[in-house]
Design a protein around this motif. Structure first.
Motif, PDB file in Angstrom:
ATOM      1  N   SER A 378      75.381  41.052  25.849  1.00  0.00           N
ATOM      2  CA  SER A 378      76.690  41.352  25.264  1.00  0.00           C
ATOM      3  C   SER A 378      77.796  40.568  25.955  1.00  0.00           C
ATOM      4  CB  SER A 378      76.985  42.852  25.345  1.00  0.00           C
ATOM      5  OG  SER A 378      76.132  43.578  24.495  1.00  0.00           O
ATOM      6  N   GLU A 379      77.772  40.527  27.275  1.00  0.00           N
ATOM      7  CA  GLU A 379      78.831  39.837  27.996  1.00  0.00           C
ATOM      8  C   GLU A 379      78.646  38.322  27.984  1.00  0.00           C
ATOM      9  OE1 GLU A 379      78.653  41.492  31.865  1.00  0.00           O
ATOM     10  OE2 GLU A 379      76.858  40.409  32.482  1.00  0.00           O
ATOM     11  N   SER A 380      77.446  37.861  27.653  1.00  0.00           N
ATOM     12  CA  SER A 380      77.199  36.421  27.603  1.00  0.00           C
ATOM     13  C   SER A 380      77.584  35.817  26.260  1.00  0.00           C
ATOM     14  CB  SER A 380      75.715  36.128  27.876  1.00  0.00           C
ATOM     15  OG  SER A 380      75.339  36.560  29.165  1.00  0.00           O
ATOM     16  N   ALA A 381      77.761  36.662  25.238  1.00  0.00           N
ATOM     17  CA  ALA A 381      78.073  36.156  23.903  1.00  0.00           C
ATOM     18  C   ALA A 381      79.580  36.162  23.654  1.00  0.00           C
ATOM     19  CB  ALA A 381      77.374  37.010  22.850  1.00  0.00           C
ATOM     20  N   PRO A 382      80.143  35.095  23.103  1.00  0.00           N
ATOM     21  CA  PRO A 382      81.571  35.080  22.751  1.00  0.00           C
ATOM     22  C   PRO A 382      81.872  36.165  21.727  1.00  0.00           C
ATOM     23  CG  PRO A 382      80.616  32.876  22.650  1.00  0.00           C
ATOM     24  CD  PRO A 382      79.482  33.829  22.786  1.00  0.00           C
ATOM     25  N   ILE A 383      83.095  36.686  21.738  1.00  0.00           N
ATOM     26  CA  ILE A 383      83.416  37.820  20.884  1.00  0.00           C
ATOM     27  C   ILE A 383      83.283  37.497  19.401  1.00  0.00           C
ATOM     28  CG2 ILE A 383      85.908  37.346  20.782  1.00  0.00           C
ATOM     29  CD1 ILE A 383      86.261  40.455  21.013  1.00  0.00           C
ATOM     30  N   GLU A 384      83.512  36.241  19.008  1.00  0.00           N
ATOM     31  CA  GLU A 384      83.461  35.908  17.595  1.00  0.00           C
ATOM     32  C   GLU A 384      82.047  35.935  17.026  1.00  0.00           C
ATOM     33  OE1 GLU A 384      83.592  31.960  19.884  1.00  0.00           O
ATOM     34  OE2 GLU A 384      84.607  33.916  19.949  1.00  0.00           O
ATOM     35  N   VAL A 385      81.016  35.922  17.892  1.00  0.00           N
ATOM     36  CA  VAL A 385      79.627  36.001  17.413  1.00  0.00           C
ATOM     37  C   VAL A 385      78.883  37.175  18.049  1.00  0.00           C
ATOM     38  CG1 VAL A 385      79.483  33.524  16.943  1.00  0.00           C
ATOM     39  CG2 VAL A 385      78.814  34.386  19.194  1.00  0.00           C
ATOM     40  N   ARG A 386      79.614  38.053  18.694  1.00  0.00           N
ATOM     41  CA  ARG A 386      78.960  39.105  19.475  1.00  0.00           C
ATOM     42  C   ARG A 386      78.115  40.033  18.610  1.00  0.00           C
ATOM     43  NH1 ARG A 386      82.836  41.745  23.577  1.00  0.00           N
ATOM     44  NH2 ARG A 386      82.639  39.625  24.387  1.00  0.00           N
ATOM     45  N   ALA A 443      72.846  31.996  38.501  1.00  0.00           N
ATOM     46  CA  ALA A 443      73.174  31.225  39.701  1.00  0.00           C
ATOM     47  C   ALA A 443      73.761  29.855  39.380  1.00  0.00           C
ATOM     48  CB  ALA A 443      71.910  31.048  40.562  1.00  0.00           C
ATOM     49  N   ARG A 444      73.652  29.445  38.130  1.00  0.00           N
ATOM     50  CA  ARG A 444      74.210  28.145  37.750  1.00  0.00           C
ATOM     51  C   ARG A 444      75.728  28.186  37.788  1.00  0.00           C
ATOM     52  NH1 ARG A 444      71.593  26.737  32.069  1.00  0.00           N
ATOM     53  NH2 ARG A 444      73.511  25.497  32.045  1.00  0.00           N
ATOM     54  N   PRO A 445      76.372  27.127  38.267  1.00  0.00           N
ATOM     55  CA  PRO A 445      77.837  27.124  38.358  1.00  0.00           C
ATOM     56  C   PRO A 445      78.534  27.158  37.014  1.00  0.00           C
ATOM     57  CG  PRO A 445      76.941  24.944  38.858  1.00  0.00           C
ATOM     58  CD  PRO A 445      75.775  25.893  38.812  1.00  0.00           C
ATOM     59  N   ASP A 446      77.832  26.752  35.939  1.00  0.00           N
ATOM     60  CA  ASP A 446      78.463  26.730  34.619  1.00  0.00           C
ATOM     61  C   ASP A 446      78.098  27.950  33.784  1.00  0.00           C
ATOM     62  OD1 ASP A 446      75.799  26.037  34.396  1.00  0.00           O
ATOM     63  OD2 ASP A 446      76.121  24.623  32.756  1.00  0.00           O
ATOM     64  N   ALA A 447      77.548  28.987  34.452  1.00  0.00           N
ATOM     65  CA  ALA A 447      77.163  30.203  33.728  1.00  0.00           C
ATOM     66  C   ALA A 447      78.377  30.803  33.045  1.00  0.00           C
ATOM     67  CB  ALA A 447      76.542  31.213  34.683  1.00  0.00           C
ATOM     68  N   ALA A 448      78.227  31.136  31.752  1.00  0.00           N
ATOM     69  CA  ALA A 448      79.359  31.634  30.955  1.00  0.00           C
ATOM     70  C   ALA A 448      79.237  33.132  30.741  1.00  0.00           C
ATOM     71  CB  ALA A 448      79.404  30.924  29.602  1.00  0.00           C
ATOM     72  N   VAL A 449      80.333  33.830  31.008  1.00  0.00           N
ATOM     73  CA  VAL A 449      80.411  35.265  30.760  1.00  0.00           C
ATOM     74  C   VAL A 449      81.731  35.544  30.075  1.00  0.00           C
ATOM     75  CG1 VAL A 449      80.535  37.567  31.762  1.00  0.00           C
ATOM     76  CG2 VAL A 449      78.958  35.892  32.723  1.00  0.00           C
ATOM     77  N   ASP A 450      81.688  36.282  28.974  1.00  0.00           N
ATOM     78  CA  ASP A 450      82.901  36.564  28.225  1.00  0.00           C
ATOM     79  C   ASP A 450      83.581  37.799  28.822  1.00  0.00           C
ATOM     80  OD1 ASP A 450      84.390  35.863  25.633  1.00  0.00           O
ATOM     81  OD2 ASP A 450      84.184  38.033  25.521  1.00  0.00           O
TER      82      ASP A 450
END
Length: 455
Positions: A378-386, A443-450
């Motif tokens: 849930s937190e990894s997905a952008p709100i427009e496609v959540r 652990a990746r520096p580019d990990a995306a969390v909405d």
């Protein structure tokens, strides 16, 4: 601030009715303290409906396979009753999530509960007319209740603070304990009530379930106002007026998100495999006990213990997922599932302490994996496609579990309960892999969390 107000006014003037709705829908209408109030109201409503929905759903789980076996005379076909329910839940999850993405959480949840109530009523009819086809139709629709309950956990995260997401989700999962634990223990009284009405005893649990599910629909319709998903989108628009617009079909958006957000893929995999393990073993346990002479009341008690493991410790699980991270809790869930299969697989036919302990740990392992994985995706997905991602996750979860249920019936009928637990253990290795993948992705520096909404 003046620039933001000017932008709102311009939107109202140029956009007509749509502009007015968008302008008032921004931060001017939903400041942080107001959003927090909506979140508290939403959680309170979901706690009540999860209790009612849990009662309506699980009261029939303990007898669905037994009723199917009584109608068909086949242990292998008996597993299809639960399998079709899981399949119905999978399809309903995707369709309801699509509706929620367009209309909000409330319409989708109400529709899910209404369809589930209709399915539960059909199960009563199936027992009366002794029809396996009607029973399967009823269990397919009853799966919509499972879908609504599952989507409710996502609704709890729509307005949650980022550091409290897992706890908010786990609170709604925990609320299912009230109805879910009471449900199987009402199988005896429900059977007596049905007999008093001139109905087959095994239809009683479904009769009680219909009432509980309808009550959940009423509570959602009356009290989930304003809609949390709508408010979340409006809050996101206030923070960034140029919110991305989702393009393509629902499924193509999900595929694109999985490719760019590794946490989504790991969460879906862990959800699907952990749920498949739980379904495969849980639906065959009543038959394992029934073949050993266990009474309906004792079977209901063991299922209650299992459901207790699924939901009762959810707040602790949510705290742990927020404190130690989603991948760590997913890995712990896999370890608990291994332990549960060792205990359950070695239990004798009928009633035993060992089968009770194994089913409790089966539920706890499922809880650890489900809370952590659901929060992660849930937190990894952008709100427009959540909602697309959430619906697809539950669809994959349901289809995987349905396939596992079919295999479970065959394995149970031909090789026995021990072999079934060995098969389930193979699935748990996939949960371990997903947890490790999630750990490396985080652990990746580019990990995306909405972080929408950041209150």
């Amino acid at each position: 601030m003046s620039e933001q107000v000017g932008r709102r006014l311009a939107g109202w003037v140029s956009g007509g009715a749509s502009g007015v709705a968008r302008g008032f829908g921004g931060g001017m209408r939903w400041p942080d303290h107001r959003v927090a109030q909506v979140q508290r109201r939403t959680l309170g409503t979901l706690v009540v409906t999860q209790s009612l929905g849990g009662l309506g759903l699980t009261i029939g789980i303990a007898v669905a396979a037994v009723l199917a076996e009584e109608i068909t005379g086949s242990a292998e076909l008996a597993g299809l009753a639960q399998t079709t329910q899981v399949l119905g839940a999978a399809v309903a999850s995707f369709l309801l999530a699509h509706l929620m993405g367009r209309r909000g959480r409330r319409p989708g949840l109400v529709l899910g509960y209404l369809l589930g109530a209709a399915g539960s009523a059909l199960c009563v009819v199936a027992g009366v007319v002794d029809s396996f086809a009607v029973l399967l139709a009823g269990t397919v629709l009853l799966g919509s209740t499972t879908a609504a309950n599952a989507q409710s956990r996502y609704a709890a995260t729509d307005l949650a603070r980022p550091e409290h997401r897992a706890r908010s989700l786990s609170l709604v999962v925990w609320a299912t304990t009230v109805g879910a634990v009471a449900g199987p223990n009402l199988t005896g009284p429900a059977g007596s009530a049905a007999a008093g009405l001139g109905l087959p005893a095994l239809t009683g649990p479904f009769l009680f379930g219909t009432i509980g599910i309808l009550a959940a629909a009423v509570v959602i319709a009356l009290f989930m106002r304003p809609d949390p998903l709508t408010v979340a989108k409006q809050a996101a628009l206030d923070r960034d007026p140029v919110v991305a617009t989702a393009a393509g079909t629902s499924w193509s958006r999900v595929v694109a998100t999985v490719r760019t957000r590794p946490g989504v893929g790991a969460g879906i995999a862990a959800l699907a495999l952990a749920h498949a393990v739980m379904i495969a073993v849980m639906v065959m346990t009543p038959l394992h006990m029934h073949h050993g002479g266990a009474s309906l009341e004792v079977i209901g008690l063991v299922i209650s213990v299992h459901v207790l493991g699924m939901f009762a410790l959810s707040p602790v699980v949510g705290w742990a997922a927020d404190r130690f991270g989603r991948p760590v809790v997913m890995g712990l869930g896999a370890a608990v599932l291994f332990a549960s299969l060792f205990l359950a697989g070695g239990s004798p036919d009928g009633a035993s302490v060992r089968i009770g302990a194994g089913l409790f740990l089966l539920g706890l392992g499922w809880s650890l994996c489900t809370v952590a994985a659901s929060t992660l995706l849930s937190e990894s997905a952008p709100i427009e496609v959540r909602t697309d991602v959430q619906g697809a996750a539950d669809l994959v979860m349901g289809l995987t579990a349905a396939a596992a249920g079919v295999v479970a019936g065959v394995v149970m009928g031909r090789l026995g309960f021990v072999a079934l637990n060995i098969f389930a253990a193979l699935l748990v290795t996939g949960v371990v892999t997903a947890a490790e993948f999630a750990r490396r992705a985080a652990a990746r520096p580019d990990a995306a969390v909405d972080d929408v909404p950041a209150l």
